[in-house]
Motif scaffolding. Structure first.
Motif, short mmCIF file in Angstrom:
data_model
loop_
_atom_site.label_atom_id
_atom_site.label_comp_id
_atom_site.label_asym_id
_atom_site.label_seq_id
_atom_site.Cartn_x
_atom_site.Cartn_y
_atom_site.Cartn_z
N ASN A 160 0.93 -1.40 -0.10
CA ASN A 160 0.08 -0.06 0.00
C ASN A 160 0.87 1.24 -0.06
OD1 ASN A 160 0.20 -1.12 2.81
ND2 ASN A 160 0.04 1.18 3.33
N ALA A 161 0.32 2.38 -0.35
CA ALA A 161 0.86 3.67 -0.46
C ALA A 161 0.93 4.45 1.18
CB ALA A 161 0.13 4.54 -1.37
N LYS A 162 1.37 5.44 1.11
CA LYS A 162 1.43 6.27 2.18
C LYS A 162 1.22 7.86 1.84
CE LYS A 162 5.57 8.49 2.00
NZ LYS A 162 5.49 9.80 1.53
N ILE A 163 0.60 8.54 2.83
CA ILE A 163 0.81 10.02 2.51
C ILE A 163 1.49 10.88 3.64
CG2 ILE A 163 -1.59 10.17 1.23
CD1 ILE A 163 -2.90 11.37 4.10
N GLY A 168 7.11 2.43 -4.30
CA GLY A 168 8.40 1.61 -4.66
C GLY A 168 8.96 1.05 -3.26
N SER A 169 9.19 2.12 -2.28
CA SER A 169 9.58 1.69 -0.97
C SER A 169 8.47 0.82 -0.21
CB SER A 169 9.66 2.80 -0.05
OG SER A 169 10.32 3.67 -0.32
N SER A 170 7.43 0.70 -0.53
CA SER A 170 6.32 -0.31 -0.16
C SER A 170 6.55 -1.54 -0.68
CB SER A 170 4.82 0.30 -0.50
OG SER A 170 4.15 -0.62 0.16
N ASP A 171 6.89 -1.78 -1.83
CA ASP A 171 7.24 -2.93 -2.64
C ASP A 171 8.35 -3.38 -1.90
OD1 ASP A 171 4.75 -2.30 -4.52
OD2 ASP A 171 6.20 -1.35 -5.80
N GLY A 172 9.28 -3.00 -1.88
CA GLY A 172 10.40 -3.38 -1.17
C GLY A 172 10.32 -4.02 0.02
N ALA A 173 9.32 -3.24 0.97
CA ALA A 173 9.20 -3.71 2.37
C ALA A 173 8.33 -4.79 2.26
CB ALA A 173 8.53 -2.66 3.10
N TRP A 174 7.16 -4.78 1.46
CA TRP A 174 6.36 -5.98 1.51
C TRP A 174 7.09 -7.27 1.19
CZ3 TRP A 174 1.45 -6.92 3.16
CH2 TRP A 174 0.68 -5.86 3.76
N MET A 175 7.89 -7.05 0.21
CA MET A 175 8.96 -8.22 -0.25
C MET A 175 9.55 -8.77 0.95
SD MET A 175 9.47 -10.01 -2.97
CE MET A 175 10.98 -11.25 -3.35
N CYS A 195 11.34 2.87 3.95
CA CYS A 195 11.06 1.38 3.55
C CYS A 195 10.67 0.73 5.01
CB CYS A 195 11.98 0.66 3.07
SG CYS A 195 12.31 0.87 1.28
N PRO A 196 11.30 1.04 5.97
CA PRO A 196 10.95 0.43 7.30
C PRO A 196 9.39 0.75 7.63
CG PRO A 196 13.06 1.19 7.54
CD PRO A 196 12.67 1.53 6.11
N PHE A 197 8.84 1.87 7.34
CA PHE A 197 7.68 2.49 7.90
C PHE A 197 6.56 1.24 7.18
CE2 PHE A 197 3.73 4.05 5.96
CZ PHE A 197 3.13 4.65 7.02
N PHE A 198 6.85 0.83 6.06
CA PHE A 198 5.65 -0.17 5.52
C PHE A 198 5.82 -1.50 6.07
CE2 PHE A 198 6.32 2.98 2.42
CZ PHE A 198 4.97 3.27 1.95
N ILE A 199 6.84 -1.89 7.29
CA ILE A 199 6.90 -3.43 7.85
C ILE A 199 5.74 -3.21 8.77
CG2 ILE A 199 8.22 -4.57 9.41
CD1 ILE A 199 9.37 -4.47 6.52
N GLU A 200 5.71 -2.10 9.68
CA GLU A 200 4.56 -2.27 10.72
C GLU A 200 3.17 -1.43 9.88
OE1 GLU A 200 5.27 -2.01 15.01
OE2 GLU A 200 7.11 -0.76 14.06
N ASN A 201 3.28 -0.41 9.22
CA ASN A 201 2.30 0.01 8.24
C ASN A 201 1.21 0.70 9.43
OD1 ASN A 201 1.95 0.34 5.84
ND2 ASN A 201 0.50 -1.20 5.50
N LYS A 202 1.74 1.68 9.94
CA LYS A 202 0.91 2.38 11.24
C LYS A 202 1.29 3.84 11.30
CE LYS A 202 3.24 0.94 15.44
NZ LYS A 202 3.45 0.05 16.61
#
Length: 269
Positions: free
Chosen positions: A6-9, A98-105, A133-140
């Motif tokens: 997912n994306a972020k704002i 792109g950062s999200s794709d890497g983190a989710w991988m 990228c680390p943001f998308f690990i916990e995604n909050k």
């Protein structure tokens, strides 16, 4: 295994100072939103990476999904996988796709190969891919400082509100965005503003990139003004890209240019 990166704002974005290493220290709030890519990873005889959807610039070898696999494989000697990325999140929009794709991988590999990595362990690999990228690990939602790699909790929830994200097909690179930046100490601490009443955000919570990018791309302030004209509580450009979002109390419909990419959602985080 199929996941949806997912994306972020950004809720506010202050460029605080330029560092000796050439990067900039920032102050912002990263907030997850539902606009998502599709990532499929399955075991294979050979490593293979394919894409569909929005064309991704650059070489496949530079994609963060492959970089994530190579990074973890150095320590865990992973078996080959076949990776397919269907790109939906616009590129150069400030949405962190792109950062999200890497983190989710990283999260997929951890699950697929039962690596047993903790959240901190996944953060370790994610930070090697990119600052956010680390943001998308916990995604909050988190406050972020440094170059976008230092996180702290924030008591800010938009859950239940309605959001419109508008991408006018203008790709702005990070390098281009930072060319016109004039770092300065913010007048008000962003954390206290975001944890306060949302009614003051319009006047006090700013994305500093707007100062020069709105002059270069007059379409962007037009979109922001349209969102406010239709009742947005708060509207802003996100990150250093060209996507502009509006937050509303109730579902809102606006007629946009058909060339724009528009994402609407009831915020669930």
């Amino acid at each position: 295994m199929i996941v949806f990166p997912n994306a972020k704002i950004n809720l506010g974005l202050n460029i605080v100072e330029k560092r000796p290493d050439g990067y900039h220290n920032i102050e912002s709030c990263f907030y997850p939103v539902g606009w998502s890519d599709v990532l499929e990873v399955i075991p294979s005889d050979t490593l293979k990476f394919t894409t569909s959807g929005i064309p991704i610039p650059g070489s496949k070898e530079g994609n963060l999904c492959l970089k994530a696999f190579e990074l973890i494989s150095k320590d865990f000697h992973l078996s080959p996988v076949r990776v397919h990325l269907h790109k939906v999140i616009p590129i150069g929009a400030g949405l962190g796709g792109g950062s999200s794709d890497g983190a989710w991988m990283i999260k997929v590999l951890n699950s697929l190969f039962d690596l047993g990595l903790s959240v901190d362990g996944m953060h370790y690999y994610a930070q090697k891919l990119g600052a956010d990228c680390p943001f998308f690990i916990e995604n909050k939602p988190v406050m972020t400082r440094g170059i976008g790699n230092v996180f702290e909790p924030v008591q800010c929830s938009l859950k239940g509100l309605y959001m419109l994200l508008i991408y006018p097909d203008i790709a702005i690179s990070t390098a281009e965005a930072y060319q016109g930046v004039q770092p300065k100490t913010p007048e008000h601490p962003l954390l206290s503003l975001l944890e306060g009443e949302r009614q003051i955000w319009k006047d006090k919570v700013h994305n500093q990139f707007e100062t020069h990018l709105f002059k270069k791309y007059p379409l962007l302030p037009q979109i922001k003004n349209t969102l406010y004209e239709h009742g947005a509580i708060y509207a802003s450009m996100t990150g250093s890209g060209s996507c502009v979002y509006g937050i509303f109390e109730k579902e809102t419909s606006i007629d946009w240019d058909p060339a724009y990419k528009v994402f609407a959602e009831r915020i669930k985080y």
